[in-house]
Design an enzyme around this catalytic site. Structure first.
Site: not given
Ligand code: NAD
Length: 266
Positions: A155, A159
């Protein structure tokens, strides 16, 4: 119209979801939040996501996600997803959780909240990975004695959890195929004098770098032959599109706890 709310709307997946919602004729964004100390509180969610201003202002109060929405799509952090799942149960609102890095305990807690609402929980919302997971379970059922299973994932350098939620889900599928628990056979780290590989173990290896959207290989090593089943995500948009498919499913589903396999069937 299905009304969608997005926590983590200033994040990478949040932004991508908002762009996909703007393109979908049957979906409308009705609320967006981010963490209280986010510099993007007060921004127009559509403008920030480069989807065009939509008048939905990013706020920090989690309750704002619930009153108006039919479905909340949550890609944030384990702690906030758990809290949002509890609120979704309280407000009787469907929720799709795509956040990774949850402990088994967190997963059980999320599952336990699905009494009167629909919850789709999936560490990888891509259609391809959902099919890969099914294939891995099937192959693991057939390749037992003398076959070693190793899982390799790569990744991007942002991550924060490892191995990825997808690698763990693939490990669980392989373990299920063999009729064992991943907890009993997972080999998560090798360093120094490890001794020989233990028969039946499922090994994990992790690479991090650049902007890799996500690559997973499950390798079955036999005597003088090897099977590799791989998936490569070229663009993270596949996760957003899968999550939106899950949201459409959740909007229509009866209360219960679902995964992407249910979404693809439904
Ligand atoms: P990122 O850090 O870019 O975004 C996460 C967002 O959540 C940030 O803007 C952060 O400020 C916000 N956040 C944190 N605490 C919060 C709260 N209490 N209330 C509201 N917002 C809050 O991360 P990302 O790359 O967008 O990934 C997010 C998650 O999704 C990770 O766990 C990642 O591993 C997962 N993910 C899953 C898949 C899937 O297919 N299921 C795919 C990609 C990413």
């Amino acid at each position: 119209m299905i009304r969608i709310a997005i926590p983590g709307s200033a994040g990478r997946m949040g932004g991508m979801l908002i762009r996909e919602i703007a393109l979908a004729p049957d979906l409308v964004l009705v609320a967006a939040t981010d963490r209280p100390d986010s510099p993007f509180i007060g921004y127009d969610a559509g403008e920030l996501a480069q989807a065009g201003a939509n008048g939905v202002i990013i706020v920090s109060e989690p309750d704002a996600l619930f009153g108006l929405a039919d479905v909340v799509i949550d890609f944030t952090t384990p702690k906030s997803s758990l809290y949002h799942a509890e609120l979704a149960a309280l407000y009787d609102t469907a929720i799709v959780v795509g956040t990774t890095g949850l402990t088994l305990d967190d997963e059980s807690k999320i599952e336990a909240t699905a009494k009167h609402n629909a919850i789709v929980y999936c560490a990888n919302t891509s259609v391809g990975v959902t099919l890969l997971t099914q294939l891995v379970q099937d192959v693991a059922t057939k390749l037992t004695d003398g076959w070693d299973i190793e899982i390799l994932e790569t990744h991007h350098h942002h991550k924060v959890d490892a191995p990825s939620g997808t690698a763990l889900a693939l490990g669980k599928a392989a373990a299920k195929g063999r009729g064992v628990s991943l907890h009993d056979v997972a080999d998560m780290a090798r360093k120094g004098q490890t001794g020989a590989r233990k028969e039946g173990d499922i090994g994990f290896a992790v690479l991090r770098g650049g902007d890799v959207a996500g690559e997973h290989s499950v390798i079955f090593y036999g005597d003088s032959e090897r099977i590799e089943i791989s998936h490569r995500a070229n663009d993270r948009v596949i996760f957003a599109r899968g999550a939106i498919r899950a949201a459409r499913f959740a909007a229509m589903a009866k209360s219960g706890f679902y995964d992407m396999t249910d979404v693809l069937k439904g």
